[in-house]
Motif scaffolding. Structure first.
Motif, PDB file in Angstrom:
ATOM      1  N   ARG A  47      42.194  45.226  38.951  1.00 34.68           N
ATOM      2  CA  ARG A  47      43.398  44.272  39.256  1.00 34.68           C
ATOM      3  C   ARG A  47      44.174  45.174  40.479  1.00 34.68           C
ATOM      4  O   ARG A  47      44.200  46.555  40.189  1.00 34.68           O
TER       5      ARG A  47
ATOM      6  N   GLY B  74      42.902  35.562  41.161  1.00 30.53           N
ATOM      7  CA  GLY B  74      43.533  35.800  39.741  1.00 30.53           C
ATOM      8  C   GLY B  74      43.668  37.097  39.155  1.00 30.53           C
ATOM      9  O   GLY B  74      42.437  38.042  39.674  1.00 30.53           O
ATOM     10  N   SER B  75      44.350  37.482  38.119  1.00 31.74           N
ATOM     11  CA  SER B  75      44.354  39.174  38.170  1.00 31.74           C
ATOM     12  C   SER B  75      43.437  39.812  36.425  1.00 31.74           C
ATOM     13  O   SER B  75      43.284  38.734  35.483  1.00 31.74           O
ATOM     14  N   PHE B  76      42.580  39.860  37.010  1.00 33.29           N
ATOM     15  CA  PHE B  76      41.780  40.516  35.734  1.00 33.29           C
ATOM     16  C   PHE B  76      41.118  42.089  36.172  1.00 33.29           C
ATOM     17  O   PHE B  76      41.280  42.798  36.802  1.00 33.29           O
TER      18      PHE B  76
ATOM     19  N   THR C 134      41.341  40.723  43.242  1.00 30.58           N
ATOM     20  CA  THR C 134      41.820  39.404  42.489  1.00 30.58           C
ATOM     21  C   THR C 134      42.980  38.928  42.821  1.00 30.58           C
ATOM     22  O   THR C 134      44.094  38.054  42.436  1.00 30.58           O
TER      23      THR C 134
ATOM     24  N   GLN D  56      49.964  38.879  32.654  1.00 31.32           N
ATOM     25  CA  GLN D  56      48.965  37.772  32.530  1.00 31.32           C
ATOM     26  C   GLN D  56      47.019  38.220  32.859  1.00 31.32           C
ATOM     27  O   GLN D  56      47.379  37.541  34.427  1.00 31.32           O
ATOM     28  N   VAL D  57      46.538  38.991  32.145  1.00 34.35           N
ATOM     29  CA  VAL D  57      45.029  38.859  32.413  1.00 34.35           C
ATOM     30  C   VAL D  57      44.777  38.403  32.231  1.00 34.35           C
ATOM     31  O   VAL D  57      43.984  37.910  30.979  1.00 34.35           O
ATOM     32  N   LYS D  58      43.177  37.640  32.887  1.00 34.02           N
ATOM     33  CA  LYS D  58      42.531  36.559  32.790  1.00 34.02           C
ATOM     34  C   LYS D  58      41.118  37.289  32.187  1.00 34.02           C
ATOM     35  O   LYS D  58      40.846  38.533  32.706  1.00 34.02           O
ATOM     36  N   GLU D  59      40.274  36.442  32.096  1.00 35.75           N
ATOM     37  CA  GLU D  59      38.339  36.919  32.121  1.00 35.75           C
ATOM     38  C   GLU D  59      38.168  36.886  33.377  1.00 35.75           C
ATOM     39  O   GLU D  59      38.588  36.422  34.224  1.00 35.75           O
ATOM     40  N   ARG D  60      37.558  37.666  33.196  1.00 36.75           N
ATOM     41  CA  ARG D  60      36.928  38.019  34.642  1.00 36.75           C
ATOM     42  C   ARG D  60      35.515  36.271  35.652  1.00 36.75           C
ATOM     43  O   ARG D  60      34.811  36.541  34.156  1.00 36.75           O
ATOM     44  N   PRO D  61      35.879  35.823  36.190  1.00 38.60           N
ATOM     45  CA  PRO D  61      35.604  34.685  36.260  1.00 38.60           C
ATOM     46  C   PRO D  61      34.448  34.810  37.611  1.00 38.60           C
ATOM     47  O   PRO D  61      34.002  36.619  37.817  1.00 38.60           O
TER      48      PRO D  61
END
Length: 707
Positions: free
Chosen positions: A558, A567-569, A563, A367-372
């Motif tokens: 990533r 979170g993963s991005f 990350t 699960q890769v999210k948008e860069r925060p």
């Protein structure tokens, strides 16, 4: 008796034998066919490792207890890497201590003198009472054994992640030195040799190999943990080395106990062993208990009949038990007798040929999210206060790392440890793992950890010559777990071939899971040894030195520590091995020509954590990120936190030397050391990191000792 054999394996045994095995025979087969001893789920893929080379004296294919590498002038180093994960989860003190003892016995089984230990430890979040208890006692156990027998702990790793809450990882590597022509084998090639055992057999460690080959159940399994006795271990060490030239083979009685030791030493020959001749610590042990006990401080020797008394006399001088318990035969049948009757009668080829498995694989979906949006200053501070990046003095101060007077670069001084060998050559050693990257891309991770170890050695002036590895994963029958195992192994093999650092030994540890059955993050680990080719570097930091950065910083975030926090991005780092090689060669050349004062590879945590060791030396830094070579334009987050491989930070008083001699390596002057203690100035903006520096020195003492 709790067996780790599957119904399929048990039926296979019955068909091959044409009968139902006895209880003692089931215990024997269970030990030898355990994952811990047989590598039945990994052996097929392990064959892809490069294991030969001009320096390889003893490699994987030689079926020995440890690997050996030529270090010149007729000398060889012996390398071994093992873990005691499951025992340390139950009894951290004895689990860790016996892990050290087992490594030492593997080293002396080659006739080698142990000269150094490294320990790589991973536990869960220190906010939890149990993890603090585990860590405190793991460190005590390692120090207790190593200090007592006089072998220095010269380096290692200490890392923290919630994935290890129930299942800590305790890896210990051992290094020994021996004349090449005096290496003792672990296997026999002729029948008639007598089997001699030293040490007492007790009830501790029963079924340890089987225990290590399944997940932790949460039940009371303390009986599977061995008890450490370093004072007995010191006798075994000294006397084994004294009799090494009087015996034909030596084997440590470790995982699987007597049944595994005898069968593996026979190596296809047969054996007859009288269990009632085995010296016991506890009276009235059953034959099954004698067979599979993993009581520590025991060794097995193959001895010519006329030399048995001479060998035992050496041990008896210290009142240490030594007994002839059997002999090797040419009929390829392994027999264990009790009171004159066979309790085990099994063919060697059955015991040494477990079924090999290649399980289903499935690529994990990430699960890769948008860069925060990330505040740079907040990210810097959150990174630097993480316990992974604080001083580990609390741990290594409990180890006698100078015993033997061979330690040149001590724990915490540099990216690799350095010890002097009897031929006056300098040996550098380093262990590396990266579970966060492995969780995202196991193949790139496999390459990365080999490349990082190679770079770590270069920072002290050494070139890697060989590897031992430890592959630690969850249940291999789970397709996503097995996929990461296969991919990590593929990456390690590719990088080892590229750097000409053959894999001369190692270990596979499956079934590392929490009590709910969730696997740990994939944690392959390698220890690389290298030789200093000319000069070695003891890092120094001085006001006025220039900061030079080597290598290209890529937009690859990533799987990085950043990350892990946010979170993963982004993209996973792609390892360009040629860049690691070229940059490492430039570093070594700079050290040899006196152009390097301080060198650190840019790895986990990125540029931020590479610069931090300079700041903790009562200095300040001014950095201009516009000078950093990058494919990410003005992206400050990438410049500071990317973990692209092939990069170094160097302190020098001659920065132009690197520009002139870069030979295909990107090099730029990015800053200067100043006297503003604790201040990191980035593009003109100052960050006072005094609190982070105080945390660096005090965190582990405060969290552990004030518990």
């Amino acid at each position: 008796m709790r067996l780790s054999l599957s119904a399929y394996e048990m039926e296979l045994v019955r068909k091959k034998l044409g009968r139902e095995p006895t209880e003692a025979e089931w215990a024997t087969i269970d030990a030898l066919w355990s994952e811990h001893c047989s590598y039945k789920s990994s052996k097929v893929y392990l064959r892809s490792f490069p294991s030969t080379g001009e320096r390889v004296v003893m490699g994987i294919e030689d079926w020995q207890d440890a690997g050996a590498l030529d270090v010149g002038d007729g000398w060889a180093i012996v390398l071994k890497l093992e873990s005691h994960n499951h025992p340390s989860a139950i009894d951290p003190f004895n689990g860790a201590a016996t892990g050290v003892g087992g490594i030492i016995r593997d080293i002396i089984s080659k006739g080698a003198v142990p000269i150094a230990l490294l320990d790589m430890i991973r536990v869960g979040n220190l906010n939890k009472d149990k993890n603090r208890w585990l860590l405190k006692n793991i460190i005590k156990g390692i120090g207790f054994y190593g200090n007592s027998i006089g072998v220095p702990v010269v380096g290692g790793e200490l890392s923290f992640d919630e994935t290890y809450d129930d299942n800590p990882l305790v890896d210990v590597a051992g290094i020994g030195i021996v004349r090449k022509d005096r290496i003792v084998p672990s296997i026999v090639k002729q029948p008639g040799l007598r089997i001699v055992i030293v040490g007492l057999t007790g009830l501790d460690g029963l079924g340890g190999a089987s225990f290590a080959s399944r997940k932790l159940s949460g039940e009371n399994e303390i009986g599977a943990v061995q008890i450490a006795d370093p004072f007995a271990g010191k006798i075994v060490l000294d006397v084994t080395l004294a009799v090494a030239d009087k015996v034909d083979a030596i084997k440590d009685l470790g995982g699987g106990g007597l049944v595994v030791g005898v069968t593996e030493m026979a190596n296809g020959l047969g054996a007859v062993v009288d269990l009632d001749k085995v010296p016991l610590r506890v009276s009235d042990l059953t034959p099954e208990e004698i067979l599979i006990s993993e009581t520590q401080e025991r060794m097995l020797f193959a001895v010519k009949e006329e030399k048995v008394k001479e060998v035992c006399k050496e041990f008896e001088y210290y009142e240490y038990p030594c007994a002839e318990i059997g002999y090797f035969t040419e009929d390829s049948i392994v027999r264990f007798r009790y009171k004159g009757k066979d309790v085990v009668r099994l063919p060697s080829d059955l015991l040494l040929s477990p079924p090999l498995f290649m399980w289903d694989v499935k690529r994990p979906i990430k699960q890769v999210k948008e860069r925060p949006e990330i505040n740079i200053e907040e990210a810097i501070r959150k990174t630097l206060i993480h316990p992974d990046f604080v001083s580990k003095e609390w741990a290594y101060s409990q180890f006698d790392y100078e015993v033997g007077t061979s330690t040149v670069i001590k724990p915490g001084e540099a990216d690799a440890s350095v010890i002097v060998l009897p031929n006056q050559k300098l040996l550098a050693v380093k262990g590396d793992a990266n579970p966060d990257l492995c969780e995202e891309d196991a193949y790139e991770c496999g390459k990365y950890i080999v490349a990082e170890a190679y770079r770590n050695l270069a920072t002290v002036g050494a070139k890697g010559i060989g590897i031992v590895d430890h592959l630690q994963f969850g249940d291999p029958r789970k397709p996503e777990v097995y996929y990461t195992f296969v991919e990590a192994l593929r990456g390690i093999a590719e990088a080892a071939k590229f750097f000409n650092t053959p894999v001369v030994g190692g270990k596979v540890s499956f079934h590392n899971e929490n009590k709910e059955g969730k696997p740990i993050k994939p944690t392959p680990l390698i220890v690389m040894a290298g030789l200093v080719e000319n000069k070695f570097l003891r890092p120094s930091v001085e006001n006025g030195l220039s900061v030079v950065m080597l290598g290209l910083t890529r937009n690859e975030l990533r799987g990085t520590f950043l990350t892990k926090l946010y979170g993963s991005f982004g993209d996973v780092p792609k390892v360009r091995l040629n860049e690691d090689l070229l940059a490492s060669e430039l570093i070594i050349q700079g050290i040899n020509e006196g152009k390097v004062k301080f060198s650190k590879d840019v790895g986990r945590g990125g540029l931020v954590t590479a610069l931090f060791p300079i700041l903790v030396k009562n200095c300040g830094l001014e950095v201009q990120t516009s000078q950093i070579k990058t494919d990410a334009g003005d992206d400050l987050l990438v410049k500071l936190f990317s973990e692209s491989s092939g990069r170094f930070v160097v302190l020098t008083d001659d920065p132009e030397w690197f520009i002139r001699n870069k030979k295909g390596v990107m090099a730029s002057v990015i800053g200067k050391v100043n006297s503003d203690s604790g201040i990191l100035k980035i593009d003109g903006k100052s960050l006072d990191l005094s609190r982070e520096i105080e945390n660096y020195y005090n965190y582990l003492y405060k969290v552990i000792e004030n518990d």
